[in-house]
Design a protein around this motif. Structure first.
Motif, mmCIF file in Angstrom:
data_model
loop_
_atom_site.group_PDB
_atom_site.id
_atom_site.type_symbol
_atom_site.label_atom_id
_atom_site.label_comp_id
_atom_site.label_asym_id
_atom_site.label_seq_id
_atom_site.Cartn_x
_atom_site.Cartn_y
_atom_site.Cartn_z
ATOM 1 N N ASN A 155 35.705 34.384 44.867
ATOM 2 C CA ASN A 155 35.495 32.986 44.941
ATOM 3 C C ASN A 155 36.031 31.861 43.693
ATOM 4 O O ASN A 155 36.756 31.028 44.345
ATOM 5 N N PHE A 156 35.190 32.847 42.518
ATOM 6 C CA PHE A 156 36.026 31.908 41.108
ATOM 7 C C PHE A 156 37.223 31.385 41.407
ATOM 8 O O PHE A 156 37.190 30.066 40.957
ATOM 9 N N ILE A 157 38.119 32.249 41.864
ATOM 10 C CA ILE A 157 39.760 32.087 41.412
ATOM 11 C C ILE A 157 39.937 30.690 43.011
ATOM 12 O O ILE A 157 40.983 30.330 42.184
ATOM 13 N N LEU A 158 39.591 30.884 43.895
ATOM 14 C CA LEU A 158 39.804 29.761 44.678
ATOM 15 C C LEU A 158 38.693 28.467 44.205
ATOM 16 O O LEU A 158 39.646 27.809 44.411
ATOM 17 N N TYR A 159 37.386 28.526 43.782
ATOM 18 C CA TYR A 159 37.333 27.082 43.312
ATOM 19 C C TYR A 159 37.932 26.464 41.935
ATOM 20 O O TYR A 159 38.214 25.686 42.032
ATOM 21 N N PHE A 160 38.626 27.624 41.538
ATOM 22 C CA PHE A 160 39.628 26.596 40.518
ATOM 23 C C PHE A 160 40.802 26.845 40.906
ATOM 24 O O PHE A 160 41.150 25.085 40.252
ATOM 25 N N GLU A 161 41.303 26.943 42.417
ATOM 26 C CA GLU A 161 42.883 26.558 42.803
ATOM 27 C C GLU A 161 42.625 25.487 43.118
ATOM 28 O O GLU A 161 43.085 24.462 42.936
ATOM 29 N N MET A 162 40.923 25.150 44.088
ATOM 30 C CA MET A 162 40.711 24.002 44.694
ATOM 31 C C MET A 162 40.687 22.793 43.331
ATOM 32 O O MET A 162 41.917 22.243 44.071
ATOM 33 N N VAL A 163 39.965 23.151 42.534
ATOM 34 C CA VAL A 163 39.838 22.156 41.226
ATOM 35 C C VAL A 163 41.135 21.432 41.113
ATOM 36 O O VAL A 163 41.447 20.322 41.043
ATOM 37 N N LEU A 164 41.715 22.239 40.356
ATOM 38 C CA LEU A 164 43.224 21.738 39.679
ATOM 39 C C LEU A 164 44.081 21.718 41.008
ATOM 40 O O LEU A 164 44.898 20.248 40.476
ATOM 41 N N MET A 165 43.936 22.183 42.106
ATOM 42 C CA MET A 165 44.889 21.442 43.094
ATOM 43 C C MET A 165 44.260 19.472 42.992
ATOM 44 O O MET A 165 44.929 18.389 43.533
ATOM 45 N N LEU A 222 44.317 30.463 32.378
ATOM 46 C CA LEU A 222 44.836 31.378 31.906
ATOM 47 C C LEU A 222 44.256 32.610 31.146
ATOM 48 O O LEU A 222 44.515 33.428 31.863
ATOM 49 N N ASN A 223 43.269 31.673 30.165
ATOM 50 C CA ASN A 223 42.500 32.301 29.425
ATOM 51 C C ASN A 223 41.577 33.498 30.683
ATOM 52 O O ASN A 223 40.720 35.176 29.939
ATOM 53 N N TYR A 224 41.258 33.275 32.117
ATOM 54 C CA TYR A 224 40.449 34.004 32.327
ATOM 55 C C TYR A 224 41.338 35.174 33.479
ATOM 56 O O TYR A 224 40.362 35.434 33.842
ATOM 57 N N LEU A 225 42.332 35.300 32.892
ATOM 58 C CA LEU A 225 43.225 35.733 34.261
ATOM 59 C C LEU A 225 42.799 36.989 33.786
ATOM 60 O O LEU A 225 43.245 38.720 34.490
ATOM 61 N N TYR A 226 42.722 37.762 32.164
ATOM 62 C CA TYR A 226 42.937 38.668 31.484
ATOM 63 C C TYR A 226 41.068 39.624 31.887
ATOM 64 O O TYR A 226 41.366 40.203 32.711
ATOM 65 N N TYR A 227 40.340 38.741 32.380
ATOM 66 C CA TYR A 227 39.060 39.239 32.884
ATOM 67 C C TYR A 227 39.229 38.869 34.253
ATOM 68 O O TYR A 227 38.050 39.792 35.107
ATOM 69 N N SER A 228 39.707 38.366 34.531
ATOM 70 C CA SER A 228 39.581 39.204 36.708
ATOM 71 C C SER A 228 40.840 39.506 36.624
ATOM 72 O O SER A 228 41.693 39.955 36.891
ATOM 73 N N LYS A 229 40.487 40.242 38.602
ATOM 74 C CA LYS A 229 41.684 40.780 38.883
ATOM 75 C C LYS A 229 43.479 39.937 39.445
ATOM 76 O O LYS A 229 44.079 40.804 39.548
ATOM 77 N N HIS A 230 43.462 38.668 38.838
ATOM 78 C CA HIS A 230 43.832 37.768 39.198
ATOM 79 C C HIS A 230 45.178 38.139 38.001
ATOM 80 O O HIS A 230 46.356 37.438 38.297
ATOM 81 N N LEU A 231 44.783 39.062 37.020
ATOM 82 C CA LEU A 231 45.668 39.443 36.057
ATOM 83 C C LEU A 231 47.236 39.701 36.996
ATOM 84 O O LEU A 231 47.908 40.241 35.852
#
Length: 438
Positions: A155-165, A222-231
């Motif tokens: 969910n965090f990654i989805l919120y990230f993408e919503m906010v950035l767009m 970018l830095n969140y990726l290391y801690y996320s499945k979105h690596l």
């Protein structure tokens, strides 16, 4: 004041990229803890696999709904971030929309217009993903291994993408000069009226605020990726390149064991000679199979970091479908978690690993999970980024059998029968006809 903004931007950029580089270095260090393996063969096929699977998303679209949505997000997010190049130049040099200085207005407008359409499509796709995950609650997102962090991470990654767009579109909508060009504002022209009652100065503050939050958000992402499945956004490319090329049913043999069997069948070998003398001491491994992450090869550790936690492997696993505890996704998540734990141990002990009394086997993955696997390769076939959970399962089974003699009773009986009778069944070779009834 302009110089202060330039310096502030440069500091934020250096800190963001620097921290990311530090984590990449740690990531590479952890992966290299694995055993060496030769994957330098058939480069043409490997490049083809990477192009088709990682870049072309060929396995993702096998499930059309999620596949098409993922392609939209994937393409949109990558192309939109081309705009980041302009933002970086503007931030360091102090310009505003530097692209207009080098490109005709029509070309620049075409590019930004394309970005806006993709941003809108990405936003809609992300909303659908959120609904599938949280409202429809697809079963594969709610398995037992999807505890608080893995579940929230999605969910965090989805919120990230919503906010950035959203920030990208607001930035364009409140840029008075850009809107007056009437070129490229394909979506933002409909958002701009929302701010029509504001003064030009206020619009400028909103535009600059969106601009700053957008670039800081990208560096944070970018830095969140290391801690996320979105690596997997980054690692899918090397992972598909180094993926297994052999037929899925082909299981690797230990060279030392193969050599020993060959020696046993060679009438010219002295039966009283020590095996090490005949095979060569260096060919006998220190440990058969794997009980911890350091026993796995580096490609398997790369697999663990690349796992998208999408659950396609577990949803296709026949053992999991029949209620057994095995989840191929959990195997990969456990391997990554243990590898991270080992990495932190090394960091805390000045580059040396200090025995912590734990290991991947038993502390993370149970024997029950390992022996539930049918070795059918359904998980390998289902994975959209060429991850091979089965190879890890087999290595840990190999350790149980060859190091601990801890195979299940049924398997021990079978191996005893093969040794004594030349077949898995408990009949003497003179009673071959009895086998047909088994």
């Amino acid at each position: 004041m302009e110089y202060i903004y330039k310096i502030l931007f440069a500091v934020i950029l250096i800190l963001g990229v620097g921290y990311f580089a530090k984590n990449v270095k740690k990531l590479v260090r952890n992966i290299k803890l694995g055993q060496d393996v030769d994957v330098s063969d058939n480069k043409s096929q490997r490049w083809k696999n990477m192009s088709m699977i990682a870049l072309g998303q060929s396995k993702i679209v096998r499930r059309p709904i999620s596949g098409v949505l993922h392609v939209i997000v994937y393409i949109g997010f990558i192309i939109i971030n081309i705009e980041v190049l302009e933002i970086i130049i503007d931030g360091l040099v102090g310009t505003h929309r530097v692209g207009l200085k080098f490109l005709p207005t029509s070309v620049y407008g075409f590019l930004i217009g394309t970005f806006e359409i993709l941003a809108c499509l990405v936003f809609v796709s992300v909303i659908i993903f959120w609904i599938r995950r949280n409202i429809i609650k697809l079963a594969r997102f709610w398995k037992s291994e999807m505890t608080s962090w893995p579940k929230n991470d999605g969910n965090f990654i989805l919120y990230f993408e919503m906010v950035l767009m959203t920030l990208f579109l607001v930035m364009n909508a409140t840029d008075v000069h850009f809107q007056t060009l009437n070129s490229g504002n394909i979506i933002s022209q409909f958002i701009s009226p929302w701010f029509s009652g504001l003064s030009e100065g206020t619009l400028h503050i909103i535009e600059r605020g969106a601009w700053w939050i957008h670039i800081v958000g990208i560096l944070t992402f970018l830095n969140y990726l290391y801690y996320s499945k979105h690596l997997h956004i980054l690692l899918a490319f090397p992972n598909t390149y180094y993926g297994k090329l052999e037929p899925k049913g082909q299981i690797n043999n230990l060279e030392a064991v193969t050599k020993e069997v060959q020696m046993m069948m060679d009438p010219n070998i002295d039966p009283f000679a020590a095996p090490a003398e005949e095979a060569g001491e260096e060919e006998i491994p220190a440990k058969f199979g794997a009980s911890d992450v350091q026993d796995l090869n580096w490609v398997q550790l790369l697999n663990a970091y690349t796992c998208t936690e999408c659950g396609r492997c577990t949803s296709e696993c026949p053992a999991n479908q029949t209620g057994k505890k095995l989840s191929p996704r959990k195997v990969m998540m456990d391997t990554r978690d243990r590898l991270e734990e080992v990495g932190k141990n090394i960091d805390a002990n000045n580059g040396e690993f200090k025995d912590d009394g734990k290991q991947l086997l038993d502390d993370y993955i149970t024997k029950e999970e390992l022996w539930a696997c049918t070795s059918c390769n359904a998980c390998v076939e289902a994975c959209p980024v060429s991850i091979d959970p089965l190879s890890i399962i087999l290595e840990m089974r190999r350790y149980l059998v060859m190091e601990q003699s801890a195979a299940p009773v049924e398997l021990n009986n079978m191996m005893t029968n093969i040794e004594n009778n030349g077949a898995p069944w408990p009949y003497n070779q003179m009673d071959r006809l009895n086998w047909k009834n088994e």
